[in-house]
Write an enzyme that holds these catalytic residues in place. Structure first.
Site, PDB file in Angstrom:
ATOM      1  N   ARG A  69      34.186  29.842 -14.802  1.00  0.00           N
ATOM      2  CA  ARG A  69      34.744  28.788 -15.638  1.00  0.00           C
ATOM      3  C   ARG A  69      35.085  29.334 -17.032  1.00  0.00           C
ATOM      4  NH1 ARG A  69      37.738  24.352 -16.048  1.00  0.00           N
ATOM      5  NH2 ARG A  69      37.000  22.923 -17.665  1.00  0.00           N
ATOM      6  N   GLU A  93       5.479  11.590  -0.172  1.00  0.00           N
ATOM      7  CA  GLU A  93       4.345  12.465   0.167  1.00  0.00           C
ATOM      8  C   GLU A  93       3.410  12.619  -1.035  1.00  0.00           C
ATOM      9  OE1 GLU A  93       5.067  15.758   2.756  1.00  0.00           O
ATOM     10  OE2 GLU A  93       6.686  14.727   3.812  1.00  0.00           O
ATOM     11  N   ALA A 117       0.838  -1.207   0.000  1.00  0.00           N
ATOM     12  CA  ALA A 117       0.000   0.000   0.000  1.00  0.00           C
ATOM     13  C   ALA A 117       0.869   1.253   0.000  1.00  0.00           C
ATOM     14  CB  ALA A 117      -0.937   0.011   1.204  1.00  0.00           C
ATOM     15  N   SER A 129       0.938   4.308  -3.074  1.00  0.00           N
ATOM     16  CA  SER A 129       0.004   5.316  -3.582  1.00  0.00           C
ATOM     17  C   SER A 129      -1.420   4.972  -3.170  1.00  0.00           C
ATOM     18  CB  SER A 129       0.088   5.385  -5.108  1.00  0.00           C
ATOM     19  OG  SER A 129       1.375   5.789  -5.490  1.00  0.00           O
TER      20      SER A 129
HETATM   21  C1  LIG Z   1      33.314  10.428 -14.760  1.00  0.00           C
HETATM   22  C2  LIG Z   1      34.120  11.151 -15.772  1.00  0.00           C
HETATM   23  C3  LIG Z   1      34.978  10.461 -16.576  1.00  0.00           C
HETATM   24  C4  LIG Z   1      35.793  11.118 -17.512  1.00  0.00           C
HETATM   25  N1  LIG Z   1      36.707  10.418 -18.246  1.00  0.00           N
HETATM   26  C5  LIG Z   1      37.593  11.079 -19.040  1.00  0.00           C
HETATM   27  C6  LIG Z   1      38.666  10.397 -19.689  1.00  0.00           C
HETATM   28  O1  LIG Z   1      38.788   9.190 -19.574  1.00  0.00           O
HETATM   29  N2  LIG Z   1      39.535  11.100 -20.443  1.00  0.00           N
HETATM   30  C7  LIG Z   1      39.431  12.446 -20.602  1.00  0.00           C
HETATM   31  O2  LIG Z   1      40.251  13.037 -21.273  1.00  0.00           O
HETATM   32  N3  LIG Z   1      38.426  13.142 -19.987  1.00  0.00           N
HETATM   33  C8  LIG Z   1      37.509  12.480 -19.218  1.00  0.00           C
HETATM   34  N4  LIG Z   1      36.492  13.190 -18.562  1.00  0.00           N
HETATM   35  C9  LIG Z   1      36.343  14.632 -18.796  1.00  0.00           C
HETATM   36  C10 LIG Z   1      35.073  14.965 -19.642  1.00  0.00           C
HETATM   37  O3  LIG Z   1      35.246  14.643 -20.996  1.00  0.00           O
HETATM   38  C11 LIG Z   1      34.814  16.465 -19.446  1.00  0.00           C
HETATM   39  O4  LIG Z   1      34.308  16.595 -18.116  1.00  0.00           O
HETATM   40  C12 LIG Z   1      33.826  17.025 -20.467  1.00  0.00           C
HETATM   41  O5  LIG Z   1      34.438  17.127 -21.717  1.00  0.00           O
HETATM   42  C13 LIG Z   1      33.351  18.404 -20.066  1.00  0.00           C
HETATM   43  O6  LIG Z   1      34.405  19.248 -19.751  1.00  0.00           O
HETATM   44  P1  LIG Z   1      34.437  20.049 -18.387  1.00  0.00           P
HETATM   45  O7  LIG Z   1      34.073  19.140 -17.301  1.00  0.00           O
HETATM   46  O8  LIG Z   1      35.719  20.752 -18.315  1.00  0.00           O
HETATM   47  O9  LIG Z   1      33.246  21.085 -18.552  1.00  0.00           O
HETATM   48  P2  LIG Z   1      33.322  22.480 -19.303  1.00  0.00           P
HETATM   49  O10 LIG Z   1      33.968  22.296 -20.639  1.00  0.00           O
HETATM   50  O11 LIG Z   1      33.860  23.509 -18.422  1.00  0.00           O
HETATM   51  O12 LIG Z   1      31.810  22.748 -19.589  1.00  0.00           O
HETATM   52  C14 LIG Z   1      30.935  23.346 -18.620  1.00  0.00           C
HETATM   53  C15 LIG Z   1      29.640  23.670 -19.348  1.00  0.00           C
HETATM   54  O13 LIG Z   1      29.853  24.668 -20.345  1.00  0.00           O
HETATM   55  C16 LIG Z   1      29.400  24.214 -21.611  1.00  0.00           C
HETATM   56  N5  LIG Z   1      30.245  24.751 -22.657  1.00  0.00           N
HETATM   57  C17 LIG Z   1      31.609  24.777 -22.679  1.00  0.00           C
HETATM   58  N6  LIG Z   1      32.008  25.348 -23.824  1.00  0.00           N
HETATM   59  C18 LIG Z   1      30.914  25.672 -24.532  1.00  0.00           C
HETATM   60  C19 LIG Z   1      30.676  26.264 -25.800  1.00  0.00           C
HETATM   61  N7  LIG Z   1      31.674  26.650 -26.586  1.00  0.00           N
HETATM   62  N8  LIG Z   1      29.417  26.434 -26.221  1.00  0.00           N
HETATM   63  C20 LIG Z   1      28.379  26.045 -25.432  1.00  0.00           C
HETATM   64  N9  LIG Z   1      28.546  25.481 -24.214  1.00  0.00           N
HETATM   65  C21 LIG Z   1      29.794  25.302 -23.785  1.00  0.00           C
HETATM   66  C22 LIG Z   1      29.461  22.703 -21.512  1.00  0.00           C
HETATM   67  O14 LIG Z   1      28.628  22.087 -22.464  1.00  0.00           O
HETATM   68  C23 LIG Z   1      29.023  22.479 -20.078  1.00  0.00           C
HETATM   69  O15 LIG Z   1      27.631  22.554 -19.997  1.00  0.00           O
HETATM   70  C24 LIG Z   1      35.691  12.526 -17.665  1.00  0.00           C
HETATM   71  C25 LIG Z   1      34.771  13.217 -16.843  1.00  0.00           C
HETATM   72  C26 LIG Z   1      34.020  12.546 -15.909  1.00  0.00           C
HETATM   73  C27 LIG Z   1      33.090  13.339 -15.034  1.00  0.00           C
HETATM   74  C1  LIG Z   2      12.902   8.054   1.338  1.00  0.00           C
HETATM   75  C2  LIG Z   2      11.465   7.769   1.552  1.00  0.00           C
HETATM   76  C3  LIG Z   2      10.822   8.275   2.674  1.00  0.00           C
HETATM   77  C4  LIG Z   2       9.480   7.975   2.917  1.00  0.00           C
HETATM   78  N1  LIG Z   2       8.909   8.413   4.092  1.00  0.00           N
HETATM   79  C5  LIG Z   2       7.651   7.951   4.400  1.00  0.00           C
HETATM   80  C6  LIG Z   2       7.103   8.221   5.697  1.00  0.00           C
HETATM   81  O1  LIG Z   2       7.722   8.891   6.546  1.00  0.00           O
HETATM   82  N2  LIG Z   2       5.876   7.713   5.987  1.00  0.00           N
HETATM   83  C7  LIG Z   2       5.169   6.973   5.086  1.00  0.00           C
HETATM   84  O2  LIG Z   2       4.069   6.542   5.402  1.00  0.00           O
HETATM   85  N3  LIG Z   2       5.663   6.727   3.838  1.00  0.00           N
HETATM   86  C8  LIG Z   2       6.890   7.180   3.488  1.00  0.00           C
HETATM   87  N4  LIG Z   2       7.425   6.900   2.258  1.00  0.00           N
HETATM   88  C9  LIG Z   2       6.632   6.157   1.292  1.00  0.00           C
HETATM   89  C10 LIG Z   2       6.198   7.020   0.106  1.00  0.00           C
HETATM   90  O3  LIG Z   2       5.191   7.903   0.474  1.00  0.00           O
HETATM   91  C11 LIG Z   2       5.771   6.057  -1.016  1.00  0.00           C
HETATM   92  O4  LIG Z   2       6.940   5.485  -1.524  1.00  0.00           O
HETATM   93  C12 LIG Z   2       5.008   6.772  -2.108  1.00  0.00           C
HETATM   94  O5  LIG Z   2       3.736   7.144  -1.667  1.00  0.00           O
HETATM   95  C13 LIG Z   2       4.836   5.866  -3.347  1.00  0.00           C
HETATM   96  O6  LIG Z   2       4.379   4.597  -2.994  1.00  0.00           O
HETATM   97  P1  LIG Z   2       5.138   3.294  -3.546  1.00  0.00           P
HETATM   98  O7  LIG Z   2       6.578   3.454  -3.282  1.00  0.00           O
HETATM   99  O8  LIG Z   2       4.480   2.117  -2.990  1.00  0.00           O
HETATM  100  O9  LIG Z   2       4.939   3.360  -5.099  1.00  0.00           O
HETATM  101  P2  LIG Z   2       3.615   2.816  -5.927  1.00  0.00           P
HETATM  102  O10 LIG Z   2       2.399   3.392  -5.297  1.00  0.00           O
HETATM  103  O11 LIG Z   2       3.701   1.370  -6.108  1.00  0.00           O
HETATM  104  O12 LIG Z   2       3.839   3.588  -7.271  1.00  0.00           O
HETATM  105  C14 LIG Z   2       4.656   3.092  -8.342  1.00  0.00           C
HETATM  106  C15 LIG Z   2       4.400   3.968  -9.562  1.00  0.00           C
HETATM  107  O13 LIG Z   2       3.027   3.799  -9.996  1.00  0.00           O
HETATM  108  C16 LIG Z   2       2.399   5.062 -10.042  1.00  0.00           C
HETATM  109  N5  LIG Z   2       1.004   4.939  -9.670  1.00  0.00           N
HETATM  110  C17 LIG Z   2       0.483   4.258  -8.622  1.00  0.00           C
HETATM  111  N6  LIG Z   2      -0.847   4.401  -8.593  1.00  0.00           N
HETATM  112  C18 LIG Z   2      -1.174   5.215  -9.620  1.00  0.00           C
HETATM  113  C19 LIG Z   2      -2.404   5.744 -10.110  1.00  0.00           C
HETATM  114  N7  LIG Z   2      -3.556   5.498  -9.518  1.00  0.00           N
HETATM  115  N8  LIG Z   2      -2.340   6.561 -11.192  1.00  0.00           N
HETATM  116  C20 LIG Z   2      -1.182   6.803 -11.818  1.00  0.00           C
HETATM  117  N9  LIG Z   2      -0.004   6.337 -11.400  1.00  0.00           N
HETATM  118  C21 LIG Z   2      -0.002   5.544 -10.305  1.00  0.00           C
HETATM  119  C22 LIG Z   2       3.156   5.925  -9.074  1.00  0.00           C
HETATM  120  O14 LIG Z   2       2.979   7.307  -9.341  1.00  0.00           O
HETATM  121  C23 LIG Z   2       4.564   5.459  -9.317  1.00  0.00           C
HETATM  122  O15 LIG Z   2       5.085   6.105 -10.425  1.00  0.00           O
HETATM  123  C24 LIG Z   2       8.754   7.208   1.981  1.00  0.00           C
HETATM  124  C25 LIG Z   2       9.390   6.735   0.845  1.00  0.00           C
HETATM  125  C26 LIG Z   2      10.725   6.987   0.630  1.00  0.00           C
HETATM  126  C27 LIG Z   2      11.373   6.401  -0.588  1.00  0.00           C
END
Ligand SMILES: Cc1cc2nc3c(=O)[nH]c(=O)nc-3n(C[C@H](O)[C@H](O)[C@H](O)COP(=O)(O)OP(=O)(O)OC[C@H]3O[C@@H](n4cnc5c(N)ncnc54)[C@H](O)[C@@H]3O)c2cc1C
Ligand SMILES: Cc1cc2nc3c(=O)[nH]c(=O)nc-3n(C[C@H](O)[C@H](O)[C@H](O)COP(=O)(O)OP(=O)(O)OC[C@H]3O[C@@H](n4cnc5c(N)ncnc54)[C@H](O)[C@@H]3O)c2cc1C
Lengths: 252, 388
Positions: free
Chosen positions: B268, B363, B130, B132
């Site tokens: 940046r 909620e 129970a 939703s």
């Molecule tokens: C988990 C992880 C694994 C990675 N692995 C590798 C790896 O193996 N090797 C490697 O070399 N790098 C790796 N990276 C780096 C990754 O490729 C860069 O993070 C990515 O290219 C974005 O660069 P940045 O983080 O410096 O963001 P930024 O370049 O600073 O970008 C910030 C924001 O500005 C936007 N933006 C920047 N320039 C422009 C523009 N000219 N026009 C419009 N929007 C722009 C971007 O789209 C972005 O929304 C990794 C990063 C992560 C998080």
């Molecule tokens: C971190 C956390 C804290 C919480 N704290 C509390 C708390 O303090 N007390 C408490 O009582 N509960 C708590 N909850 C429970 C929470 O309120 C329920 O998880 C939530 O109401 C959804 O219920 P369910 O997880 O069973 O999902 P389900 O009801 O099984 O829903 C699964 C999916 O089906 C959809 N769905 C279900 N019925 C319909 C319908 N009639 N129409 C359209 N879509 C539908 C839902 O929107 C959802 O996308 C907590 C949950 C979490 C994860």
């Protein structure tokens, strides 16, 4: 015991200073109780809690200053007084206004901050003590009151100094005196009902001449931007040579 | 129309903002990693009065109206959401039931210690079958003399590991469906009460959610909250009451993310200039700012309506839906603007991105909010039709 705290509202120390037409821009700025004055307020409230006292906070300022006074009331002060005089600029005039308010009041302890973080003159409190003919202990990090005797501890270069005074006396608060509290939410509600009186200079019997500035502010400037650093590269020998050259040039 | 807040609420906002900035936010990374809010932070929060927001002054709280609560929740939303959830669940679903439906005796017994935070509150509705469909709960409460015997299991109960007072919904008459549900005030030291497994969660670290079990648990009849058979309606009212507050918390988190993103975009440098100079980044920020502004206006309007005792069933559902969806969109854009840094756990953005996700579920899910809105629209339509 009656404790009076002298308090100033200042810029938040984390605020970036902007100059507009040679004046510090005040729009959109966050205002706080001057941090040193906040220690003074906290100390007064602790005196109240531990020894029983009434606490009055006094501030010279403008309408906006009521915000800081309300905060002090929420922290635990009993009563607040705003001396509304937005145009007063020099420390002598501000001290005059405070003295005019205090001269016919009875009190045991006057507390204030060591200096204000905005202008940093550190004059107002000391001037007030001087004009009222009271002993004062500046920059205390510990204050003990027993009967009509006060003992203040001050930190002086690598050592501490203990100074005693007979009440009534004035003390300015230094960092380390205490840890100011956050006003609690219930106390913020209660502060609404505490008395906050607003007085003007004429209410205090002061004329414009009495508070005319003796000091004129000629100019306000921001500190010069720091120059970009210079990178020295090469072998250690080359680097040493370059550094020596730069130093010699700078010394000439 | 006047949008200014009373000066004492402004003062509260400043105080909580200061407190969050200096006492909670510096520990956010620690809270996230240890999955625990330090006792010292909770103690200071209690001293501030943060556990008595909903509780009337006569019972030791500050009895804020919805407007006041939203101001505070907005500020609390600006730090790690797990911390905020402990306080939100206590003041909201955890204590509102007793405040709204409790007898004088119940209020005197529970509220003063809840207001100081000595007793933490929780709300136990959800069960494995129970969620939703909350009316499908199976926990039973059988009357025996002057007490009820409860048996059953609740899941996902926020604050359960440290709460003392639980508002529990249980079935007293299975033949009556939703009208056979009753709410009870349950204390954690009632014999037969047990806290089960603490869930590992995607986010909200620091806040703990657990299963609870009732095994022949005896509840004295004076602990029935409201009338027998009204438990389901009570639960819906308690949940509806919490919606504006939840949206206010979302609002605070969104503001935090916009601040961080705006600063990052200016600092940046890529391609020889701040990424802020790229129009797409400007548009992301403009969209975030617009949605946040609309959310803020909506939060305070619903809070105001609630305080005027207007019917807000539809608006509160809209607000909960909108607030949580905006939070998720804003968090997504914030990650995007931060590039790789937005994905790195040593930086707060990815945490907000994860924490945002639950707001669309608990909620009342987003889908359920839409059902509520549509049901209200239908009622309005029926009413106008009747008028013709
Ligand atoms: C988990 C992880 C694994 C990675 N692995 C590798 C790896 O193996 N090797 C490697 O070399 N790098 C790796 N990276 C780096 C990754 O490729 C860069 O993070 C990515 O290219 C974005 O660069 P940045 O983080 O410096 O963001 P930024 O370049 O600073 O970008 C910030 C924001 O500005 C936007 N933006 C920047 N320039 C422009 C523009 N000219 N026009 C419009 N929007 C722009 C971007 O789209 C972005 O929304 C990794 C990063 C992560 C998080
Ligand atoms: C971190 C956390 C804290 C919480 N704290 C509390 C708390 O303090 N007390 C408490 O009582 N509960 C708590 N909850 C429970 C929470 O309120 C329920 O998880 C939530 O109401 C959804 O219920 P369910 O997880 O069973 O999902 P389900 O009801 O099984 O829903 C699964 C999916 O089906 C959809 N769905 C279900 N019925 C319909 C319908 N009639 N129409 C359209 N879509 C539908 C839902 O929107 C959802 O996308 C907590 C949950 C979490 C994860």
């Amino acid at each position: 015991m009656h404790v009076v705290v002298l308090m100033k509202q200042t810029f938040d120390t984390e605020e970036r200073i902007r100059l507009v037409d040679g004046k510090i821009a005040e729009d959109g700025v966050k205002w706080i109780i001057n941090p040193y004055d906040e220690y003074a307020v906290e100390e007064a409230i602790q005196l109240k809690e531990n020894q029983g006292a009434t606490v009055t906070v006094v501030s010279v300022g403008n309408e906006n200053t009521t915000q800081a006074l309300r905060t002090a009331l929420a922290m635990g002060a009993d009563e607040a007084v705003l001396i509304e005089a937005p145009d007063l600029s020099d420390e002598r005039a501000i001290a005059k206004a405070i003295v005019a308010y205090l001269k016919d009041k009875s009190f045991d302890v006057l507390l204030a901050g060591n200096f204000s973080v905005d202008n940093g003159a550190g004059q107002v409190a000391i001037r007030v003590a001087h004009e009222l003919g009271l002993p004062h202990i500046a920059a205390v990090t510990k204050l003990t009151i027993e009967g009509n005797q006060a003992t203040g501890v001050r930190e002086i270069d690598g050592d501490v100094q203990t100074v005693t005074a007979t009440l009534p006396a004035l003390f300015t608060a230094q960092q380390g005196l205490n840890e100011p509290r956050y006003p609690s939410l219930p106390n913020i509600m209660k502060a609404k009902k505490k008395p906050l009186t607003t007085l003007t200079l004429s209410d205090l019997g002061l004329s414009n001449d009495d508070v005319a500035a003796k000091v004129e502010r000629v100019e306000v400037t921001l500190p010069p931007k720091r120059q970009a650093g210079q990178k020295i590269t090469g072998t250690p020998d080359e680097q040493a040579e370059q550094l020596a050259e730069i130093l010699v040039k700078a010394l000439r | 129309m006047d949008f200014t807040l009373p000066s004492e609420l402004e003062e509260m906002r400043r105080t909580i903002r200061d407190f969050v900035e200096h006492e909670v936010e510096p520990l956010a990374m620690q809270i996230e990693e240890e999955d625990r809010v330090p006792d010292s932070v909770l103690e200071k929060s209690k001293e501030l009065g943060l556990f008595g927001l909903s509780i009337p002054e006569e019972y030791g709280g500050i009895g804020l109206n919805m407007l006041g609560k939203c101001v505070i929740y907005e500020e609390l939303g600006k730090t790690i959401n797990g911390y905020t959830t402990i306080i939100g669940a206590h003041n909201g679903i955890g204590s509102v039931g007793i405040v709204e439906f409790g007898t004088k005796e119940q209020k005197e017994k529970y509220l003063p210690r809840m207001a100081t935070g000595e007793w933490i509150g929780a709300f136990a509705l959800t069960e494995p079958q129970a969620g939703s469909n909350a009316a499908a709960i199976k926990t039973t409460a059988v009357k025996k003399g002057d007490r009820y015997i409860l048996n059953g299991q609740k899941i996902y109960i926020t604050n359960a590991p440290y709460a003392h007072v639980f508002t529990v919904m249980a079935v007293t008459d299975a033949s009556k469906g939703a009208k056979g549900i009753t709410s009870f005030i349950v204390e954690r030291d009632f014999p037969g009460f047990r806290v089960g497994h603490i869930e590992k969660k995607m986010g909200l670290h620091g806040s703990h959610t657990a299963q609870i079990f009732f095994e022949d648990m005896e509840v004295p009849e004076e602990n029935v909250l409201g009338r027998e058979g009204e438990g389901y309606v009570n639960a819906l009212k308690i949940l509806a009451n919490g919606r504006a507050g939840l949206a206010a918390r979302c609002l605070g988190s969104c503001e935090y993310l916009l601040d961080k993103s705006l600063a990052f975009a200016h600092e940046r440098i890529q391609f020889g200039k701040p990424i802020f100079e790229q129009q797409i980044i400007q548009h992301y920020l403009a969209e975030m700012a617009l949605e946040i502004e609309l959310l803020r206006t909506f939060v305070y309007r619903v809070a105001w309506m609630t305080d005027q005792k207007m019917n807000v069933i539809k608006e509160a559902a809209m607000l909960k839906l909108y607030g949580s969806e905006v939070y998720n969109r804003v968090a997504d854009k914030a990650v995007q603007i931060h590039g790789g840094l937005g994905f790195i756990a040593e930086y707060p953005i990815e945490r907000f991105y994860r924490d945002a996700r639950i707001t669309r579920i608990y909620e009342g899910t987003s889908e359920i909010q839409k059902n509520i809105i549509a049901a209200q629209l239908h009622k309005e339509y029926e009413r106008t039709k009747a008028d013709v």
